[in-house]
Write a protein that holds these residues in place. Structure first.
Motif, PDB file in Angstrom:
ATOM      1  N   GLY A  16      -6.033 -30.861  10.901  1.00  0.00           N
ATOM      2  CA  GLY A  16      -6.087 -31.830  12.083  1.00  0.00           C
ATOM      3  C   GLY A  16      -7.423 -31.597  12.726  1.00  0.00           C
ATOM      4  N   MET A  17      -8.398 -30.818  12.681  1.00  0.00           N
ATOM      5  CA  MET A  17     -10.005 -31.152  12.805  1.00  0.00           C
ATOM      6  C   MET A  17     -10.743 -31.888  12.567  1.00  0.00           C
ATOM      7  SD  MET A  17     -11.009 -26.914  13.452  1.00  0.00           S
ATOM      8  CE  MET A  17     -12.669 -27.730  14.278  1.00  0.00           C
ATOM      9  N   VAL A  18     -10.089 -32.694  11.069  1.00  0.00           N
ATOM     10  CA  VAL A  18     -11.116 -33.326  10.727  1.00  0.00           C
ATOM     11  C   VAL A  18      -9.938 -34.339  11.323  1.00  0.00           C
ATOM     12  CG1 VAL A  18     -11.645 -34.704   8.371  1.00  0.00           C
ATOM     13  CG2 VAL A  18     -11.210 -32.001   8.452  1.00  0.00           C
ATOM     14  N   LYS A  19      -9.148 -35.144  10.963  1.00  0.00           N
ATOM     15  CA  LYS A  19      -8.475 -36.403  11.482  1.00  0.00           C
ATOM     16  C   LYS A  19      -9.023 -36.899  13.315  1.00  0.00           C
ATOM     17  CE  LYS A  19      -4.387 -35.718   8.941  1.00  0.00           C
ATOM     18  NZ  LYS A  19      -2.753 -35.448   8.691  1.00  0.00           N
ATOM     19  N   MET A  20      -8.944 -35.235  13.678  1.00  0.00           N
ATOM     20  CA  MET A  20      -9.267 -35.737  15.222  1.00  0.00           C
ATOM     21  C   MET A  20     -10.517 -35.987  15.528  1.00  0.00           C
ATOM     22  SD  MET A  20      -7.200 -31.904  16.863  1.00  0.00           S
ATOM     23  CE  MET A  20      -8.601 -32.394  18.648  1.00  0.00           C
ATOM     24  N   GLY A  21     -12.247 -35.748  14.550  1.00  0.00           N
ATOM     25  CA  GLY A  21     -12.969 -36.011  14.155  1.00  0.00           C
ATOM     26  C   GLY A  21     -14.391 -34.538  14.478  1.00  0.00           C
ATOM     27  N   SER A  22     -13.082 -34.079  15.002  1.00  0.00           N
ATOM     28  CA  SER A  22     -14.271 -32.599  15.519  1.00  0.00           C
ATOM     29  C   SER A  22     -14.770 -32.091  14.187  1.00  0.00           C
ATOM     30  CB  SER A  22     -13.236 -31.723  16.288  1.00  0.00           C
ATOM     31  OG  SER A  22     -12.299 -31.399  15.776  1.00  0.00           O
ATOM     32  N   LEU A  23     -14.297 -32.180  12.645  1.00  0.00           N
ATOM     33  CA  LEU A  23     -15.142 -31.417  11.748  1.00  0.00           C
ATOM     34  C   LEU A  23     -15.239 -32.265  10.310  1.00  0.00           C
ATOM     35  CD1 LEU A  23     -15.511 -28.843  10.190  1.00  0.00           C
ATOM     36  CD2 LEU A  23     -12.915 -28.680   9.536  1.00  0.00           C
ATOM     37  N   SER A  24     -16.395 -32.522   8.973  1.00  0.00           N
ATOM     38  CA  SER A  24     -16.391 -33.673   8.805  1.00  0.00           C
ATOM     39  C   SER A  24     -15.529 -33.405   7.566  1.00  0.00           C
ATOM     40  CB  SER A  24     -18.326 -33.726   8.591  1.00  0.00           C
ATOM     41  OG  SER A  24     -18.073 -32.276   8.201  1.00  0.00           O
ATOM     42  N   GLN A  25     -15.112 -33.765   6.460  1.00  0.00           N
ATOM     43  CA  GLN A  25     -14.846 -33.595   5.539  1.00  0.00           C
ATOM     44  C   GLN A  25     -15.447 -32.324   4.057  1.00  0.00           C
ATOM     45  OE1 GLN A  25     -11.285 -34.684   4.818  1.00  0.00           O
ATOM     46  NE2 GLN A  25     -11.703 -32.925   3.082  1.00  0.00           N
ATOM     47  N   ALA A  26     -16.435 -32.799   4.402  1.00  0.00           N
ATOM     48  CA  ALA A  26     -17.901 -31.905   3.770  1.00  0.00           C
ATOM     49  C   ALA A  26     -17.637 -30.223   4.434  1.00  0.00           C
ATOM     50  CB  ALA A  26     -19.413 -32.362   3.692  1.00  0.00           C
ATOM     51  N   GLU A  27     -17.836 -30.253   5.679  1.00  0.00           N
ATOM     52  CA  GLU A  27     -17.611 -29.066   6.621  1.00  0.00           C
ATOM     53  C   GLU A  27     -16.044 -28.232   5.725  1.00  0.00           C
ATOM     54  OE1 GLU A  27     -19.986 -29.000  10.267  1.00  0.00           O
ATOM     55  OE2 GLU A  27     -18.332 -30.337  10.078  1.00  0.00           O
ATOM     56  N   ARG A  28     -15.322 -29.078   6.317  1.00  0.00           N
ATOM     57  CA  ARG A  28     -13.732 -28.790   5.569  1.00  0.00           C
ATOM     58  C   ARG A  28     -13.265 -27.895   4.172  1.00  0.00           C
ATOM     59  NH1 ARG A  28     -10.573 -26.603   4.095  1.00  0.00           N
ATOM     60  NH2 ARG A  28      -8.316 -26.984   3.880  1.00  0.00           N
ATOM     61  N   GLN A  29     -14.457 -28.852   3.276  1.00  0.00           N
ATOM     62  CA  GLN A  29     -14.040 -28.342   1.906  1.00  0.00           C
ATOM     63  C   GLN A  29     -14.869 -27.106   1.896  1.00  0.00           C
ATOM     64  OE1 GLN A  29     -12.085 -29.618  -0.672  1.00  0.00           O
ATOM     65  NE2 GLN A  29     -11.467 -31.098   1.369  1.00  0.00           N
ATOM     66  N   SER A  30     -15.952 -26.865   2.771  1.00  0.00           N
ATOM     67  CA  SER A  30     -17.009 -25.518   2.578  1.00  0.00           C
ATOM     68  C   SER A  30     -16.061 -24.189   3.112  1.00  0.00           C
ATOM     69  CB  SER A  30     -17.692 -25.647   3.482  1.00  0.00           C
ATOM     70  OG  SER A  30     -17.975 -25.657   4.563  1.00  0.00           O
ATOM     71  N   MET A  31     -14.726 -24.599   4.316  1.00  0.00           N
ATOM     72  CA  MET A  31     -14.261 -23.090   4.473  1.00  0.00           C
ATOM     73  C   MET A  31     -13.877 -22.393   3.681  1.00  0.00           C
ATOM     74  SD  MET A  31     -14.989 -23.471   8.152  1.00  0.00           S
ATOM     75  CE  MET A  31     -16.612 -25.189   8.971  1.00  0.00           C
ATOM     76  N   GLN A  32     -13.639 -21.193   4.068  1.00  0.00           N
ATOM     77  CA  GLN A  32     -12.976 -19.992   2.905  1.00  0.00           C
ATOM     78  C   GLN A  32     -12.376 -19.006   4.205  1.00  0.00           C
ATOM     79  OE1 GLN A  32     -16.680 -17.759   0.997  1.00  0.00           O
ATOM     80  NE2 GLN A  32     -16.078 -18.860  -0.490  1.00  0.00           N
ATOM     81  N   PHE A  33     -11.456 -18.539   3.866  1.00  0.00           N
ATOM     82  CA  PHE A  33     -10.740 -18.131   4.650  1.00  0.00           C
ATOM     83  C   PHE A  33     -11.278 -16.545   5.337  1.00  0.00           C
ATOM     84  CE2 PHE A  33      -6.994 -15.158   6.327  1.00  0.00           C
ATOM     85  CZ  PHE A  33      -6.061 -15.750   6.680  1.00  0.00           C
ATOM     86  N   PRO A  34     -11.568 -16.466   7.084  1.00  0.00           N
ATOM     87  CA  PRO A  34     -12.381 -15.691   7.163  1.00  0.00           C
ATOM     88  C   PRO A  34     -11.568 -14.180   6.836  1.00  0.00           C
ATOM     89  CG  PRO A  34     -10.899 -16.157   8.707  1.00  0.00           C
ATOM     90  CD  PRO A  34     -10.982 -17.321   7.395  1.00  0.00           C
ATOM     91  N   ARG A  35     -12.359 -13.079   6.615  1.00  0.00           N
ATOM     92  CA  ARG A  35     -11.906 -12.056   6.511  1.00  0.00           C
ATOM     93  C   ARG A  35     -11.587 -10.873   7.991  1.00  0.00           C
ATOM     94  NH1 ARG A  35     -11.976  -7.732   2.444  1.00  0.00           N
ATOM     95  NH2 ARG A  35     -12.525  -6.064   2.830  1.00  0.00           N
ATOM     96  N   THR A  36     -10.517 -10.530   8.191  1.00  0.00           N
ATOM     97  CA  THR A  36     -10.556  -9.580   9.702  1.00  0.00           C
ATOM     98  C   THR A  36     -11.029  -8.414   9.641  1.00  0.00           C
ATOM     99  OG1 THR A  36      -7.866  -8.966   8.972  1.00  0.00           O
ATOM    100  CG2 THR A  36      -9.068 -11.234  10.244  1.00  0.00           C
ATOM    101  N   THR A  37     -10.993  -7.875  10.713  1.00  0.00           N
ATOM    102  CA  THR A  37     -11.284  -6.172  10.944  1.00  0.00           C
ATOM    103  C   THR A  37     -10.027  -5.015  10.125  1.00  0.00           C
ATOM    104  OG1 THR A  37     -11.132  -5.806  13.424  1.00  0.00           O
ATOM    105  CG2 THR A  37     -13.016  -5.655  12.707  1.00  0.00           C
ATOM    106  N   TYR A  38     -10.098  -3.871  10.121  1.00  0.00           N
ATOM    107  CA  TYR A  38      -8.728  -3.524   9.959  1.00  0.00           C
ATOM    108  C   TYR A  38      -7.934  -2.913  10.913  1.00  0.00           C
ATOM    109  CZ  TYR A  38      -9.080  -2.905   3.965  1.00  0.00           C
ATOM    110  OH  TYR A  38      -9.476  -3.253   3.781  1.00  0.00           O
TER     111      TYR A  38
END
Length: 751
Positions: A228-250
């Motif tokens: 959705g951020m890509v469609k809204m123009g707030s994130l490029s496709q290249a940035e989108r492809q580089s994203m990894q699901f973040p690690r949270t604290t226990y």
């Protein structure tokens, strides 16, 4: 069968009626101005002295932040998840409004996607239930339209981000950032922001860890947000492809709790109750409470106790340590016991009588009255006193007091010696002569709350420390001696800030920031310190001597039957109290390395004090400072008792001599006078007779004795305290079990 014209007409009329109804409903629906209960509550935070690191968080897990503090990419992630057309609509979506009107006209259900404004209206303002009824849905729409036409989009988004629930008991984006990533919202990256935005849909179901269905559902939603951020123009496709699901604290909280956290919380809440101008609900007022504590200092205190072996002590034995800055009363560190053993702390709550560690307040009373530490008073034992401190025959109706059964006979002594050796008879007489009301007044002025003294105010044992006083007030009371006679209020809270309506933090005045009036003159405080220095140098607390040789002053205390033992000591920069006691008010026992009633203030408490101080000195590079020497400028010696006069020389029984005359005999029994001889020049003084290997007693007698020869086998404890490295002093069990108890340290005798 009705014609299409009839159907169309009826439908048009119904639609027109619905539109009219919507218009009328909008007109009569007021703009709400009151939030739901608890929706604006913000949790308060208790922080270490750096003002940043949390010790514990209180109340609601919410901290409202301005929209400017939320990164733009986090804002865009939330919009991509919940309302991509947010900035182009006024409260409700036109499609959504038309859909609602149509369903109203046709009798359909009220379900459907809600805009951010609608979610805010439903979850923030009073007057809207969670019922799925037509009337509630339209009321929500009307309120949302009112909100959209009254508030700016940025304000609505800010309120929404500070209200929405993210799971992990986190209300608002700031609390969520801490709960999942242990960082301020301003530091969230794109992947983290997208994950928090994804959580909004099902915060109680989604899981951030694992590979089960709930975790996979969250990852699917996370990808939806990024797309959705890509469609809204707030994130490029290249940035989108580089994203990894973040690690949270226990853990959900960014506050690292320790064994002392509960005690800190209770003490801080007690102090907040003394501050004027705070909301009644302190925990949910959004307070930022900065304390005087440093985690390093807290470790110094804990380590000193651990090294003393507290973990191996019986559960009935309580122990604590607390250190106060003499300059301002800030509590720098404390150890309040193990909460797994007892939920009651050992430093802020009265646990045991203070014993002879109360005697300096009696000394201070004498100094306030202009009597110097050179004042003399009888120290013999036993003595019996009436209520005014006058000596009475032992066995009559009077208050009988004994010294330590191991002390040598004492006569008239000065107040330095009475303090150094903790002479009970001298101090009881002094307290009665000065007036116990005045002693209580002095102790109160130096910071000991009167409620801990009132019940013993008229008892002679007051001077021997029969009152139960929390260790925190012993440390702060002695702080006045260290700083030159000025009392301080012990406190953890150093700054309280509360958020104002404009979002800024306002500092609240604290009652203990005002400097108190001086109780002792600088010279009176110097005299008291001089007397207490002797306690460490050659009295009952030689174990408290610091390795670098810097000046230390303090006083030991041991209660009746050795049920409690204290050492309160100070250097110019820090005043520290150490206490240990049997909760059953029986002799302290079961301590490895000690047998019988062998524990008193000069043993374990003094050693713990030394270990703590040397950790502080090394860790904080605390430089040595000297105490001011007394000048005796505003005091004179008071002669409570007069030493006996020195014996007069025995007159000679020989008759007077006569000059010898050559050839003339002297009368019978008369000696010739000696011939005149030149006055001899200076010579080396005759040394005292050499006692060879004769050992010295505790007072360095007799003359010429050898202090390095033990006076008994095994050596007594006082001798080993001065020579801890001697091979004969390496078995403390045997030594102490054979030594008399220190009754001169004990309290508990009363009229």
């Amino acid at each position: 069968m009705p014609s299409w014209k009839v159907v169309s007409g009826v439908t048009a009329l119904m639609f027109l009626a619905a539109v009219t109804l919507v218009g009328a409903g909008y007109a009569i629906t007021p703009m709400p101005d009151e939030p739901q209960d608890g929706v604006t509550d913000q949790g308060s935070a208790i922080l270490y002295q750096d003002g940043k690191t949390p010790i514990v968080r209180l109340g609601a897990t919410r901290e409202s932040v301005p929209l400017s503090r939320v990164p733009k990419h986090v804002q865009q992630a939330v919009l991509a998840a919940e309302d991509r057309n947010f900035y182009n609509e006024r409260g409700v979506s036109p499609k959504g409004l038309a859909r609602a009107v149509f369903k109203t006209a046709t009798g359909g259900d009220t379900q459907g996607g809600s805009t951010i404004t609608q979610q805010l209206a439903r979850n923030y303002y009073k007057g809207l239930s969670q019922d799925r009824t037509m009337s509630r849905k339209f009321k929500e729409i009307f309120i949302s339209m009112k909100v959209g036409n009254t508030l700016t989009h940025d304000k609505i988004l800010e309120m929404y981000l500070n209200t929405v629930y993210f799971g992990r008991e986190a209300n608002g984006i700031q609390a969520a950032s801490r709960a999942y990533f242990r960082q301020d919202v301003s530091k969230l990256n794109v992947a983290q922001g997208a994950m928090l935005a994804a959580m909004i849909q099902q915060p109680s179901y989604f899981k951030t860890r694992g590979n089960d269905e709930a975790n996979r559902a969250l990852r699917f939603r996370w990808n939806y947000v990024l797309d959705g951020m890509v469609k809204m123009g707030s994130l490029s496709q290249a940035e989108r492809q580089s994203m990894q699901f973040p690690r949270t604290t226990y853990k959900w909280s960014d506050a690292k709790e320790t064994s002392q956290t509960g005690f800190i919380r209770e003490r801080v809440m007690d102090e907040l109750n003394q501050i004027k101008g705070l909301p009644r609900d302190r925990e949910n007022a959004g307070l930022r409470v900065t304390t005087s504590l440093d985690p390093k200092w807290m470790e110094y205190a804990k380590d000193a106790m651990v090294e003393a072996g507290v973990a191996r002590w019986p559960k009935r034995i309580g122990a604590g340590l607390i250190a106060v800055d003499p300059e301002n009363g800030e509590i720098k560190a404390f150890y309040g016991g193990n909460p797994e053993r007892s939920q009651v702390d050992t430093v802020f709550t009265p646990g045991a009588q203070v014993g002879s560690s109360f005697k300096p307040y009696v000394l201070a009373t004498a100094l306030k009255k202009g009597q110097s530490i050179k004042s003399t008073i009888m120290g013999k034992s036993p003595q019996c006193f009436d209520g005014a401190g006058n000596n009475m025959p032992v066995g009559t109706d009077c208050y009988k007091v004994n010294n330590d059964e191991g002390d040598p006979p004492m006569g008239v002594i000065n107040l330095v010696k009475a303090t150094e050796k903790s002479v009970n008879t001298a101090y009881v007489k002094l307290g009665l002569k000065l007036g116990l009301d005045d002693v209580v007044e002095t102790a109160t002025e130096l910071g000991v709350p009167k409620k801990y003294l009132a019940q013993h105010q008229n008892q002679g044992g007051l001077s021997l420390g029969i009152s139960n006083i929390p260790a925190v007030y012993q440390a702060s009371g002695y702080a006045a001696f260290a700083n030159g006679g000025r009392p301080v209020t012990p406190h953890l809270v150093t700054k309280v800030e509360i958020k104002t309506e404009d979002g800024k933090m306002r500092k609240i005045p604290l009652p203990w920031d005002e400097e108190k009036e001086r109780v002792l003159t600088k010279d009176q405080a110097a005299q008291a310190t001089f007397a207490m220095k002797s306690v460490v140098q050659s009295g009952t607390a030689t174990r408290a001597r610091l390795s670098d040789g810097r000046e230390v002053a303090g006083k030991t205390g041991t209660t009746e039957k050795n049920a409690a033992a204290w050492f309160v000591g100070y250097v110019p920069q820090l005043s520290t109290a150490v206490t240990m006691y049997n909760e059953k008010v029986k002799p302290i026992s079961g301590i490895p390395g000690f047998q019988g009633n062998s524990i008193y203030g000069g043993t374990i408490p003094a050693q713990i004090w030394k270990n703590f101080m040397e950790k502080v000195i090394a860790g904080e590079n605390m430089q040595p400072e000297s105490f001011d020497p007394p000048t005796y400028s505003d005091s004179t010696p008071k002669v409570w008792d007069t030493p006996p006069p020195a014996p007069s020389p025995t007159p000679s029984t020989n008759p007077s001599c006569q000059p010898a005359v050559p050839g003339t005999p002297l009368p019978p029994g008369v000696e010739p006078c000696p011939l005149d001889t030149p006055t001899p020049g200076p010579s080396t003084p005759t040394p005292p007779p050499d006692s060879g290997g004769q050992p010295c007693d505790q007072w360095g007698m007799p003359l010429g004795c050898n202090p390095d020869v033990p006076p008994s086998t095994p050596p007594p404890s006082w001798w080993c305290e001065r020579r801890p490295d001697n091979p004969q002093c390496q078995n403390p069990d045997q030594q102490r079990s054979n030594q008399p108890q220190r009754q001169s340290e004990r309290s508990g005798w009363g009229p």
